[in-house]
Design a protein around this motif. Structure first.
Motif, PDB file in Angstrom:
ATOM      1  N   ALA A  46       0.819  -1.215   0.000  1.00  0.00           N
ATOM      2  CA  ALA A  46       0.000   0.000   0.000  1.00  0.00           C
ATOM      3  C   ALA A  46       0.851   1.263   0.000  1.00  0.00           C
ATOM      4  N   SER A  47       1.992   1.238   0.693  1.00  0.00           N
ATOM      5  CA  SER A  47       2.838   2.435   0.744  1.00  0.00           C
ATOM      6  C   SER A  47       3.402   2.763  -0.632  1.00  0.00           C
ATOM      7  N   LEU A  48       3.872   1.735  -1.351  1.00  0.00           N
ATOM      8  CA  LEU A  48       4.390   1.967  -2.701  1.00  0.00           C
ATOM      9  C   LEU A  48       3.283   2.337  -3.668  1.00  0.00           C
ATOM     10  N   LEU A  49       2.094   1.789  -3.461  1.00  0.00           N
ATOM     11  CA  LEU A  49       0.975   2.144  -4.326  1.00  0.00           C
ATOM     12  C   LEU A  49       0.584   3.604  -4.136  1.00  0.00           C
ATOM     13  N   CYS A  50       0.653   4.084  -2.907  1.00  0.00           N
ATOM     14  CA  CYS A  50       0.384   5.504  -2.655  1.00  0.00           C
ATOM     15  C   CYS A  50       1.384   6.397  -3.383  1.00  0.00           C
ATOM     16  N   GLN A  51       2.663   6.020  -3.329  1.00  0.00           N
ATOM     17  CA  GLN A  51       3.685   6.793  -4.025  1.00  0.00           C
ATOM     18  C   GLN A  51       3.467   6.751  -5.539  1.00  0.00           C
ATOM     19  N   LEU A  52       3.066   5.596  -6.045  1.00  0.00           N
ATOM     20  CA  LEU A  52       2.833   5.468  -7.484  1.00  0.00           C
ATOM     21  C   LEU A  52       1.672   6.342  -7.929  1.00  0.00           C
ATOM     22  N   LEU A  53       0.586   6.337  -7.185  1.00  0.00           N
ATOM     23  CA  LEU A  53      -0.551   7.189  -7.543  1.00  0.00           C
ATOM     24  C   LEU A  53      -0.204   8.662  -7.422  1.00  0.00           C
ATOM     25  N   ASN A  54       0.643   9.002  -6.470  1.00  0.00           N
ATOM     26  CA  ASN A  54       1.104  10.394  -6.355  1.00  0.00           C
ATOM     27  C   ASN A  54       1.857  10.831  -7.604  1.00  0.00           C
ATOM     28  N   SER A  55       2.775   9.983  -8.061  1.00  0.00           N
ATOM     29  CA  SER A  55       3.549  10.306  -9.266  1.00  0.00           C
ATOM     30  C   SER A  55       2.651  10.338 -10.499  1.00  0.00           C
ATOM     31  N   TRP A  56       1.669   9.436 -10.580  1.00  0.00           N
ATOM     32  CA  TRP A  56       0.727   9.473 -11.706  1.00  0.00           C
ATOM     33  C   TRP A  56      -0.087  10.763 -11.702  1.00  0.00           C
ATOM     34  N   GLU A  57      -0.429  11.215 -10.519  1.00  0.00           N
ATOM     35  CA  GLU A  57      -1.198  12.461 -10.438  1.00  0.00           C
ATOM     36  C   GLU A  57      -0.407  13.637 -10.991  1.00  0.00           C
ATOM     37  N   VAL A  99      -7.163   8.768 -11.887  1.00  0.00           N
ATOM     38  CA  VAL A  99      -6.186   8.658 -10.804  1.00  0.00           C
ATOM     39  C   VAL A  99      -6.724   9.296  -9.533  1.00  0.00           C
ATOM     40  N   LYS A 100      -7.404  10.429  -9.665  1.00  0.00           N
ATOM     41  CA  LYS A 100      -7.980  11.075  -8.492  1.00  0.00           C
ATOM     42  C   LYS A 100      -9.046  10.186  -7.850  1.00  0.00           C
ATOM     43  N   GLU A 101      -9.821   9.502  -8.670  1.00  0.00           N
ATOM     44  CA  GLU A 101     -10.826   8.600  -8.117  1.00  0.00           C
ATOM     45  C   GLU A 101     -10.170   7.437  -7.381  1.00  0.00           C
ATOM     46  N   LEU A 102      -9.076   6.942  -7.938  1.00  0.00           N
ATOM     47  CA  LEU A 102      -8.356   5.867  -7.252  1.00  0.00           C
ATOM     48  C   LEU A 102      -7.799   6.340  -5.915  1.00  0.00           C
ATOM     49  N   GLN A 103      -7.289   7.570  -5.890  1.00  0.00           N
ATOM     50  CA  GLN A 103      -6.763   8.103  -4.630  1.00  0.00           C
ATOM     51  C   GLN A 103      -7.864   8.265  -3.597  1.00  0.00           C
ATOM     52  N   SER A 104      -9.046   8.647  -4.037  1.00  0.00           N
ATOM     53  CA  SER A 104     -10.149   8.762  -3.081  1.00  0.00           C
ATOM     54  C   SER A 104     -10.566   7.394  -2.563  1.00  0.00           C
ATOM     55  N   ILE A 105     -10.512   6.377  -3.418  1.00  0.00           N
ATOM     56  CA  ILE A 105     -10.831   5.024  -2.960  1.00  0.00           C
ATOM     57  C   ILE A 105      -9.783   4.544  -1.965  1.00  0.00           C
ATOM     58  N   LEU A 106      -8.561   4.866  -2.218  1.00  0.00           N
ATOM     59  CA  LEU A 106      -7.469   4.444  -1.335  1.00  0.00           C
ATOM     60  C   LEU A 106      -7.459   5.211  -0.014  1.00  0.00           C
ATOM     61  N   LYS A 143      -7.668  -2.435  -9.239  1.00  0.00           N
ATOM     62  CA  LYS A 143      -8.196  -1.289  -9.977  1.00  0.00           C
ATOM     63  C   LYS A 143      -7.079  -0.479 -10.627  1.00  0.00           C
ATOM     64  N   ALA A 144      -5.939  -0.344  -9.931  1.00  0.00           N
ATOM     65  CA  ALA A 144      -4.799   0.373 -10.517  1.00  0.00           C
ATOM     66  C   ALA A 144      -4.245  -0.373 -11.715  1.00  0.00           C
ATOM     67  N   ALA A 145      -4.214  -1.709 -11.650  1.00  0.00           N
ATOM     68  CA  ALA A 145      -3.733  -2.501 -12.782  1.00  0.00           C
ATOM     69  C   ALA A 145      -4.662  -2.371 -13.975  1.00  0.00           C
ATOM     70  N   ILE A 146      -5.993  -2.362 -13.713  1.00  0.00           N
ATOM     71  CA  ILE A 146      -6.951  -2.204 -14.807  1.00  0.00           C
ATOM     72  C   ILE A 146      -6.828  -0.815 -15.426  1.00  0.00           C
ATOM     73  N   LEU A 147      -6.655   0.213 -14.582  1.00  0.00           N
ATOM     74  CA  LEU A 147      -6.439   1.566 -15.105  1.00  0.00           C
ATOM     75  C   LEU A 147      -5.176   1.627 -15.953  1.00  0.00           C
ATOM     76  N   MET A 148      -4.129   0.978 -15.508  1.00  0.00           N
ATOM     77  CA  MET A 148      -2.874   0.954 -16.249  1.00  0.00           C
ATOM     78  C   MET A 148      -3.060   0.288 -17.614  1.00  0.00           C
ATOM     79  N   ASP A 149      -3.815  -0.806 -17.634  1.00  0.00           N
ATOM     80  CA  ASP A 149      -4.056  -1.495 -18.892  1.00  0.00           C
ATOM     81  C   ASP A 149      -4.920  -0.646 -19.818  1.00  0.00           C
ATOM     82  N   CYS A 150      -5.882   0.081 -19.263  1.00  0.00           N
ATOM     83  CA  CYS A 150      -6.707   0.970 -20.081  1.00  0.00           C
ATOM     84  C   CYS A 150      -5.873   2.101 -20.684  1.00  0.00           C
TER      85      CYS A 150
END
Length: 714
Positions: A478-489, A502-509, A544-551
């Motif tokens: 989860a910590s690395l996923l938070c950093q990854l979503l931050n960089s994607w943002e 990405v913002k929706e994913l951050q709100s879910i997280l 959900k992050a993997a599906i977003l990445m694939d999209c």
């Protein structure tokens, strides 16, 4: 290298001194006739190199292409220098702090205590503070600019700096040679005396005293060990009066000083370790700034990118070779693509060195209209909207590649490998599906509809780098996923379609102030079921992050070669680039000798075919006659055939002139005495040129009357 040479010839005129330093020998064979205008069949590709509407448009296009190349390459070159400078900035700051700390620890004697010889009160005063800068490069060519910038950085902060090369520490120059090179940096350029007392007097002067003296040796492993040892011992004796601090570059390991210097010199050193970025890290930074982020708009195709990667790896990982290859690719693109000047207009929307952008678009439209008339096409092509769409697609592609790179940083994914795969049109075709993802729908609906498709795509693309990155996102803590979503943002600010997801994913997280909630850590680590269930019940945030990445990959990562108008900005001719960098020199020499009329553009030799003519160059005549022989060529037969062709030319020239019988007889006697020796001299010069180029081998002791052919198969 033809485009490269043409580009060089079209540059600014050089000064007389520069011209004298680049003298090259040349031979005037014979005057070539004017090139005939040949009309060929119409091509489907836009080809404006044969004819132009008028001379003015041709000159305008040539000037615009030249200006566009200068603008594009200056942007790329400055970007690369800034990237490397920023990479070294942290190390340079550390070195600068260490230099001043070492200077404060030395505490040199004041000027009133200076005498003819240094006075040593403690044994520790004779030690030299030495910085070992580990470059991690097998080739020193990448580090030349690094050491120059290190010296400028230290000078800007008040240090006295002398940059010495390994050639100054050769056994031929000795200790006096390296001391003289050192003094010339501080005293005067023509200073020849190697006296340390003079150097101490210079340092005691007002304005020089109170600042450290830094001596930078770029590559200590290439220095003569004995000379470098004497140099260290000499400086250690004077360190109480002259606070000298050494910085030595090391290419391999930190054990290099022990392998080069004796023990008495090693005892005088107080080393400190500094490490520069590895060649792979530098390459990733350069690729990201110059090619992925597309600072200049210039791009390369998939095959060219793969060739550049292999060229970088085969050249011992030297960044200089990669930059040189990229520049040649840029030169060839602007030399061969008629509409490449529009790339300059993409960089500056208004003015490009005095040429209005409206004039650029108008000229491009006229050229395209002329090309359509040649190809008998009636379709309308609009330049400005097409270039705008091209820029938008490039921006989307860059954003997705950078997001993928951020996902692979934790696993040390090389950006150059990811860049090559992202440019592959086959990868784009495999990622495309018959039913595209409905990006305008809600994010939850998009995720639920793409779950099955994600499983199918991952199984279909198993083994590819992009597929591996998607799989790794599903298993991130989860910590690395938070950093990854931050960089994607931060990366997707300008792409609203992705940024909103990405913002929706951050709100879910439930990301709050840089830390994740404890209950989500266990949820993110839990592997989800591989069946398409409801999102709220079974799918984790990682899924959900993997599906977003694939999209993002399927919908936005469209390679540059698959976009309209890509010929304007993309270079794809890998054969020309490979020939310019690597080439087949022996084959090219054979082609030039047998098909020399294509270079000379003469009509007299073009009609001959494979029959040697007297007007041909001597080397071409010799090599054409050599094609009639096998492995061995008899020198006597070869000379007689050459003589027959040359005499045929002399006879044709003398028969046209009407002279008196007495004058004819006199000239005939003189020509008979001189012609034989002259023809032999031409024969020897031609066969020597064939030997130098590696096409024939000179006679051996066993067969003195024959030469051996080396090159066959053309």
């Amino acid at each position: 290298m033809a485009p490269s040479s043409s580009s060089a010839s079209s540059g600014d005129s050089s000064t007389p001194d520069t011209t004298q330093n680049h003298l090259q020998h040349s031979f005037v064979l014979h005057k070539a006739s004017e090139k005939l205008n040949s009309s060929g069949k119409a091509r489907r590709r836009i080809d404006l190199s044969l004819t132009k509407p008028d001379g003015k448009k041709e000159s305008d296009e040539s000037c615009l292409r030249k200006e566009a190349f200068q603008l594009v390459w200056s942007r790329i070159e400055s970007t690369i220098k800034d990237v490397l400078r920023n990479m070294n900035a942290h190390v340079f700051n550390h070195i600068r702090s260490w230099v001043w700390d070492s200077f404060n620890a030395i505490k040199p004697f004041p000027t009133s205590c200076l005498g003819p010889f240094p006075f040593v009160s403690q044994a520790t005063c004779t030690q030299l503070f030495t910085g070992l800068l580990l470059t991690n490069n097998m080739e020193f060519v990448d580090d030349i600019l690094t050491f120059q910038e290190l010296g400028l950085s230290l000078k800007s902060h008040g240090c006295h700096v002398a940059n010495l090369s390994s050639s100054d520490f050769s056994s031929k120059n000795g200790i006096s040679g390296c001391l003289t090179s050192l003094f010339r940096h501080f005293l005067m350029p023509t200073f020849d005396a190697a006296d340390m007392s003079i150097f101490a007097s210079w340092y005691s002067q007002q304005g020089n005293y109170g600042y450290p003296v830094v001596v930078i040796i770029d590559n200590m492993e290439q220095c003569c060990g004995a000379v470098l040892s004497d140099f260290i011992l000499m400086l250690s004796e004077w360190v109480v009066k002259i606070p000298v601090i050494l910085i030595m570059g090391v290419a391999t390991t930190l054990d290099a000083p022990r392998n080069i210097l004796p023990s008495n010199a090693l005892q005088k050193l107080c080393p400190c370790k500094f490490t520069l970025g590895s060649p792979a890290e530098r390459m990733d930074a350069v690729v990201e700034a110059a090619l992925v982020r597309q600072c200049s708009g210039f791009a390369v195709g998939h095959k060219v990118a793969v060739f550049l990667r292999n060229y970088f790896l085969n050249q011992d990982g030297t960044l200089t070779s990669f930059v040189r290859a990229l520049k040649i690719a840029c030169v060839q693109h602007f030399s061969t693509e008629p509409l490449s000047f529009l790339l300059g207009w993409l960089l500056v929307k208004e003015d490009s060195k005095g040429v209005q952008s409206e004039e650029v678009v108008k000229l491009a439209s006229e050229l395209l209209s002329f090309a359509r008339n040649q190809m008998a096409e009636q379709s309308d092509v609009k330049i400005a909207p097409g270039l705008t769409e091209l820029t938008r697609l490039q921006k989307l592609w860059s954003t997705v590649v950078l997001c993928l790179y951020e996902a692979g940083k934790c696993n040390k994914t090389q950006l150059l490998d990811l860049y090559c795969e992202a440019l592959d049109p086959d990868t784009s075709n495999s990622l495309a599906s018959d039913s595209r993802t409905a990006i305008g729908k809600g994010f939850v609906q998009s995720l639920s509809s793409d779950h099955c498709m994600l499983e199918q795509n991952l199984s279909y693309r198993k083994g590819r780098l992009i597929c591996q990155l998607v799989c790794r996102v599903r298993d991130l803590p989860a910590s690395l996923l938070c950093q990854l979503l931050n960089s994607w943002e931060n990366l997707t600010v300008d792409v609203l379609e992705i940024h909103d997801k990405v913002k929706e994913l951050q709100s879910i997280l439930k990301f709050e102030e840089g830390s994740c909630k404890p209950d989500l850590i266990e949820i993110s680590r839990r592997r989800t079921s591989r069946s398409p269930l409801k999102i709220g019940e079974s799918q984790s945030v990682n899924e959900k992050a993997a599906i977003l990445m694939d999209c993002m990959v399927r919908d936005f990562m469209k390679p540059i070669e698959c976009t309209p108008f890509h010929e304007i900005v993309c270079f794809r001719n890998v054969e020309n680039l490979q020939s310019a960098l690597i080439g087949d020199s022996r084959k090219m020499i054979q082609v030039d000798l047998l098909e020399f009329h294509k270079t000379l553009q003469c009509s007299c030799c073009r009609r001959s075919g494979n029959i040697p003519l007297p007007s041909m160059p001597d080397t071409s005549i010799m090599y054409t006659l050599a094609q009639e022989h096998g492995d061995l060529i008899n020198l006597h037969d070869w000379f007689q055939s050459f003589k027959t062709i040359v005499i045929q030319y002399n006879r044709k020239g003398t028969c046209k002139l009407k002279k008196s019988p007495l004058k004819k007889r006199k000239e005939r006697n003189e020509s008979e005495n001189k012609s034989e020796a002259f023809i032999q001299a031409r024969f020897c010069r031609a066969i020597t040129e064939l030997q130098i180029t590696g096409l024939v081998r000179m006679p051996s002791k066993k067969r003195r009357d024959c030469v051996q052919r080396v090159a066959f198969g053309l």
